[in-house]
Design a protein around this motif. Structure first.
Motif, short mmCIF file in Angstrom:
data_model
loop_
_atom_site.label_atom_id
_atom_site.label_comp_id
_atom_site.label_asym_id
_atom_site.label_seq_id
_atom_site.Cartn_x
_atom_site.Cartn_y
_atom_site.Cartn_z
N SER A 211 -96.82 26.27 16.52
CA SER A 211 -98.22 26.61 17.20
C SER A 211 -99.33 27.07 16.45
N SER A 212 -98.90 27.85 15.25
CA SER A 212 -99.95 28.62 14.60
C SER A 212 -99.92 27.95 13.22
N GLY A 213 -98.89 27.28 12.80
CA GLY A 213 -98.98 26.74 11.47
C GLY A 213 -98.51 27.83 10.47
N SER A 214 -98.07 28.83 10.69
CA SER A 214 -97.63 29.89 9.72
C SER A 214 -96.34 30.00 9.40
N THR A 215 -95.95 30.52 8.01
CA THR A 215 -94.66 30.32 7.64
C THR A 215 -94.20 31.64 7.23
N SER A 216 -92.96 31.87 7.50
CA SER A 216 -92.39 33.23 7.31
C SER A 216 -90.72 33.06 6.72
N GLU A 217 -90.61 34.01 5.90
CA GLU A 217 -89.32 33.89 5.25
C GLU A 217 -88.40 34.88 6.09
N LEU A 218 -87.21 34.18 6.61
CA LEU A 218 -86.12 35.03 7.45
C LEU A 218 -85.41 35.98 6.66
N ILE B 287 -70.65 32.77 8.55
CA ILE B 287 -71.51 32.18 9.60
C ILE B 287 -72.52 33.37 9.86
N GLN B 288 -73.87 33.31 9.95
CA GLN B 288 -74.53 34.39 10.17
C GLN B 288 -75.39 34.22 11.56
N LEU B 289 -75.60 35.02 12.43
CA LEU B 289 -76.33 35.07 13.59
C LEU B 289 -77.60 35.85 13.78
N TRP B 290 -78.50 35.48 13.85
CA TRP B 290 -79.94 36.19 13.50
C TRP B 290 -80.68 36.17 14.74
N ASP B 291 -81.38 37.30 14.97
CA ASP B 291 -82.45 37.42 15.95
C ASP B 291 -83.89 37.44 15.39
N THR B 292 -84.54 36.25 15.50
CA THR B 292 -85.53 35.78 14.81
C THR B 292 -86.79 36.70 15.15
N SER B 293 -86.87 37.03 16.44
CA SER B 293 -87.88 37.89 16.93
C SER B 293 -88.09 39.26 16.21
N SER B 294 -87.04 39.75 15.95
CA SER B 294 -86.96 41.12 15.28
C SER B 294 -86.58 41.13 13.80
#
Length: 474
Positions: free
Chosen positions: A181-188, A219-226
């Motif tokens: 939507s924004s074209g932004s990149t982030s590192e999780l 196997i890792q489970l992540w919450d990407t919003s936080s």
């Protein structure tokens, strides 16, 4: 084993590659205008191609009469004029025969003029079935991003596009998120070197939680919003986890050990069922849209169909029997795609020694069709809006091919990648396809057009379910 595959690398390529920032614009190919097409001029008159000759000239009685009349006029005009009986016969013959000439070889009703026929047919045909314009398919990528350190391994699954319109892609030890939507990149996250590289990734149905498989078998489970690590599943497999698939709250994992495990992420003892049927690495996993059937493909060239109804009757964490064991492919089966408009139709693709796309009736196990594509099949995606299938390939053209189903006529071939196109992912609206290749580029293609009806947004209740489930078991 697929001949076109490479062993896994650490993801540390050349120094030049490391310096490139990930998921940055790499420059798009120049725009290519659509091919010009010649159309028939609707204003041009068409009189048809049927010719019915006028056969009045072949009236034998009339011809005989005219010939006879002419001959007699020349030879004995006086005698004809003096003979009342012959004169009466001539008048009678002219009235009865000459006046009825048009009845010979004539239609009962006079046919309409050709121009009127053409106009009437044209109007009625347009009213009955309007012509559908052929969709324009761009031949070049809309956007190209750099993807340095992308692991060149056919058996892994390193990219997925979630329902929240965020694309996840693993580059070496690091998981990146690209917001469409924004074209932004982030590192999780960047995993520890002993656990990496990342070998698989899959979004949960809520588009918020992300599952990451590692080379260490964790196997890792992540919450990407936080950006929080919610849970790590250990001991599920004995080696790397190359494939993942969600079915509501069940995370299905496939490993190099050949095992397939259903993990209920809501409970502490998460491993609830095991499917044992592959003797080598499981490189493809896909649940059907109904969630009733699971397709698995392996490096042992086998395709299995597992059914929930059969699994539910078995003891928890026990071994479950497959519904179908299909051995038609001659190389590794990684590319799997369930048809969105026919629940029991599955498309599968084989590796470099097979090169075929096959279609299966998963209720009966019958192979409906097989098409030799000429190159390694790395990934398959169905168009959600039309009856079309997109495939990505390796040597020699490293292209994406759009097929019309069920005729399997090629509609377009999209080129631009310079190495095999290992992974594909589809946007939530079904329009855009992202492709990642061993040339370390990520390309976006507007190949499926614009949908007529927008898809509904994902339910927020699912996100709450995952959050509450993870909260009490961390």
């Amino acid at each position: 084993m697929d001949a076109g595959s490479h062993s896994i690398s650490s993801g540390k390529n050349s120094a030049a590659a490391v310096q490139r920032p990930p998921l940055q614009e790499a420059g798009s190919r120049p725009y290519m205008p659509p091919l010009s097409t010649t159309s028939r001029n609707p204003a041009a008159k068409c009189y048809g191609d049927r010719f019915i000759p006028d056969r009045s000239a072949m009236d034998m009685d009339m011809a005989h009469y005219l010939l006879t009349e002419t001959k007699k006029d020349k030879e004995n005009a006086a005698a004809i004029a003096a003979s009342p009986s012959k004169e009466a016969y001539r008048r009678l013959l002219a009235e009865k025969l000459l006046n009825n000439r048009t009845r010979i070889l004539a239609f009962r009703n006079k046919p309409p003029e050709p121009e009127n026929v053409f106009a009437a047919d044209t109007v009625s045909s347009h009213q009955a079935k309007p012509a559908k314009q052929r969709r324009y398919i761009p031949q070049s990528a809309e956007r190209t991003l750099d993807a340095p350190d992308l692991v060149d391994d056919y058996y892994l699954n390193l990219m997925d596009w979630g329902s929240s319109n965020v694309l996840s892609i693993a580059l070496g030890d690091t998981m990146y998120l690209w917001d469409a939507s924004s074209g932004s990149t982030s590192e999780l996250v960047t995993v520890e070197e002993d656990n990496g590289p990342i070998t698989s990734v899959s979004w949960a149905p809520d588009g918020r939680h992300l599952a990451i498989g590692l080379n260490s078998s964790d196997i890792q489970l992540w919450d990407t919003s936080s950006n929080r690590l919610l849970r790590t599943l250990k001991g599920v497999h004995e080696s790397r986890v190359g494939s993942l698939a969600w079915n509501n709250n069940i995370l299905t994992t496939g490993g190099m050990d050949g095992r397939i495990v259903n993990n209920d992420v809501r409970i502490r003892d998460h491993a609830v069922q095991t499917y044992q049927g592959h003797s080598q690495e499981v490189c493809g996993l896909k649940w059907s849209g109904s969630g009733q059937q699971l397709a698995s493909g392996g490096n042992d060239n086998l395709l299995h169909i597992w059914d929930v109804s059969m699994a539910s009757s078995m003891p928890s964490a026990g071994r479950n029997q497959w519904l179908h064991r299909l051995e038609d492919h001659m190389a590794a089966v990684k590319a799997l795609a369930w048809c969105p408009f026919q629940s029991n139709l599955l498309a599968t693709g084989g590796g470099g020694s097979d090169r075929c796309i096959k279609f299966w009736n998963t209720h009966t196990g019958a192979c409906l069709n097989s098409v030799d594509t000429g190159s390694q099949v790395c990934s398959l995606l169905w168009n959600k809006n039309e009856r079309e299938l997109l495939s990505s390939h390796g040597f020699t053209q490293n292209q994406l091919t759009l097929w019309k189903y069920p005729s399997m006529v090629k509609m377009a071939e999209l080129t631009g990648h310079t190495s095999r196109v290992l992974f594909m992912a589809q946007s939530p609206d079904g329009c855009t396809v992202a492709s990642a290749a061993a040339d370390e580029t990520l390309r976006f293609w507007n190949v499926f057009g614009t949908p007529e009806v927008a898809k509904p947004a994902p339910k927020a209740s699912q996100s709450g379910m995952f959050s509450s489930s993870f909260a009490h078991i961390r």
